[in-house]
Design a protein around this motif. Structure first.
Motif, short mmCIF file in Angstrom:
data_model
loop_
_atom_site.label_atom_id
_atom_site.label_comp_id
_atom_site.label_asym_id
_atom_site.label_seq_id
_atom_site.Cartn_x
_atom_site.Cartn_y
_atom_site.Cartn_z
N ALA A 25 -11.18 30.93 -10.02
CA ALA A 25 -11.08 29.93 -8.96
C ALA A 25 -12.26 28.95 -8.98
CB ALA A 25 -11.00 30.62 -7.61
N SER A 26 -13.45 29.50 -9.26
CA SER A 26 -14.63 28.62 -9.31
C SER A 26 -14.55 27.64 -10.46
CB SER A 26 -15.89 29.48 -9.44
OG SER A 26 -15.91 30.17 -10.68
N LYS A 27 -13.95 28.07 -11.57
CA LYS A 27 -13.81 27.15 -12.69
C LYS A 27 -12.69 26.13 -12.47
CE LYS A 27 -17.05 28.80 -15.34
NZ LYS A 27 -18.23 27.96 -15.67
N LYS A 28 -11.60 26.62 -11.86
CA LYS A 28 -10.45 25.73 -11.70
C LYS A 28 -10.67 24.71 -10.60
CE LYS A 28 -5.43 25.82 -11.07
NZ LYS A 28 -5.19 25.03 -12.30
N PHE A 29 -11.33 25.15 -9.51
CA PHE A 29 -11.52 24.25 -8.36
C PHE A 29 -12.96 23.76 -8.23
CE2 PHE A 29 -8.09 27.22 -7.22
CZ PHE A 29 -7.06 26.32 -7.04
N ALA A 30 -13.68 23.77 -9.31
CA ALA A 30 -15.08 23.33 -9.28
C ALA A 30 -15.16 21.83 -8.95
CB ALA A 30 -15.75 23.61 -10.61
N VAL A 31 -16.10 21.48 -8.13
CA VAL A 31 -16.33 20.09 -7.74
C VAL A 31 -17.61 19.63 -8.42
CG1 VAL A 31 -16.73 18.49 -5.85
CG2 VAL A 31 -15.16 20.42 -5.54
N TYR A 32 -17.47 18.62 -9.26
CA TYR A 32 -18.63 18.13 -9.98
C TYR A 32 -19.44 17.19 -9.08
CZ TYR A 32 -21.44 15.38 -13.19
OH TYR A 32 -22.49 14.72 -13.80
N GLU A 33 -20.72 17.39 -9.04
CA GLU A 33 -21.61 16.51 -8.27
C GLU A 33 -22.60 15.87 -9.21
OE1 GLU A 33 -25.12 17.48 -5.37
OE2 GLU A 33 -23.28 17.43 -4.19
N ASP A 34 -22.65 14.57 -9.14
CA ASP A 34 -23.57 13.83 -9.98
C ASP A 34 -25.00 14.22 -9.64
OD1 ASP A 34 -25.12 11.83 -11.27
OD2 ASP A 34 -23.40 10.48 -11.26
N PRO A 35 -25.77 14.64 -10.60
CA PRO A 35 -27.16 15.05 -10.31
C PRO A 35 -28.00 13.91 -9.73
CG PRO A 35 -26.80 14.86 -12.67
CD PRO A 35 -25.46 14.78 -12.03
#
Length: 317
Positions: A25-35
């Motif tokens: 679930a963490s890989k599928k629904f991961a939300v990318y945040e720009d550093p």
């Protein structure tokens, strides 16, 4: 012994299956945040005042990164130096914006606006505004309970006990707009500071007709329109019996200030006007009369010659 072993194996299996499900679930629904969002947030003052128009400094940082441009974005607390740091992180250009300040558009002091009643309730402008019209005859002016003072995080606004009105400390004001939002009567406006920190504005929000407004407050705008007529830049509009000066069009010529019969237009941080030279009393001037008719003059002012003593008289032939 077998029951204990079965329980341990069952719990282990449940834990393993749950861990696999959470990993997937963490890989599928991961939300990318720009550093870069975190980097921008670090240079912001973290006042979370909302003056930028976004929910806190983190929301402003995310908006700057996602927008790809800093046009129209400004941190009122950090000012231009902070925006320059944000621009350097994002590799963008920080568009210089005009600094602003909060102005109190009410001159209803105790002298200008006498009290008619006494408010005995919760000391809150919001509560007072919702329950009655105020202690004076003006239903548009400051209520004097100090909600704007409580809302300011920078100690930039205080109530003057002599006038009963809030006063803004320009050196501390960040133009975050918290005081403006807290005022239920919208008498606090965020305006540009102006060139050389000079600005002209109408210090009144009363929309009543002239006679009613003047009766309630001696410094109220009466909607006469003289300021509109005298402004050469069309910076003043008159709507609902109230004049308003557009800061984008105003050139600070101050003609409207001199024309206002109520002195409701305020010019801030201008040098004092030079006193007009007093016209000296009219001096009496001698007006030369035109020469009279020579013939008439000779007839009137004819000289009589008296013969000197010893001179023989001429005898007629």
């Amino acid at each position: 012994m077998s029951l204990i072993l079965v329980a341990v194996i069952s719990l282990g299996a449940i834990g393993l299956i749950s861990a696999v499900i959470l990993y997937v679930a963490s890989k599928k629904f991961a939300v990318y945040e720009d550093p870069r969002i975190g980097q921008v947030a670090q240079v912001l003052p973290q006042a979370n005042c909302g003056g930028c128009g976004f929910p806190g400094c983190s929301g402003f940082a995310a908006a700057c990164v996602k927008a790809g441009s800093l046009e129209g974005k400004m941190c009122p607390v950090g000012g231009q130096p902070t925006m320059d740091k944000v621009a350097s992180i994002l590799g963008l250009e920080a568009v210089a914006s005009e600094p602003k300040v909060a102005v109190v558009r009410c001159n209803g002091t105790c002298a200008n606006r006498p009290k008619l009643t006494q408010y005995d309730g919760v000391r809150s402008c919001v509560v007072a505004n919702s329950t009655f019209g105020g202690e004076t005859g003006c239903t548009f002016g400051c209520l004097g309970c100090g909600d704007c003072v409580s809302a300011c995080q920078f100690d930039a606004i205080h109530m003057n006990p002599e006038t009963g009105l809030p006063e803004v400390d320009e050196s501390k004001c960040t133009a975050c707009g918290a005081c403006s939002k807290a005022c239920p009567r919208n008498i606090i406006e965020i305006r540009p500071k102006g060139k050389n920190n000079r600005r002209v504005y109408v210090q009144c929000v009363n929309k009543d007709k002239g006679a009613v407004a003047r009766k309630a407050c001696a410094a109220a705008c009466i909607g006469c329109g003289k300021c509109v007529k005298v402004c050469p830049f069309e910076a003043i509009t008159l709507e609902n019996n109230l004049a308003y000066i557009d800061p984008a069009k105003c050139k600070s010529c101050r003609k409207c200030e001199m024309e206002c019969p109520q002195h409701a237009i305020i010019a801030v941080n201008f040098p004092p006007r030079k006193p007009k030279a007093e016209t000296p009393a009219a001096e009496k001037t001698t007006v030369e009369k035109p020469a009279a008719n020579p013939t008439h003059t000779e007839a009137v002012k004819k000289e009589t010659v008296t013969p000197a003593a010893g001179t023989p008289k001429q005898t007629e032939a």
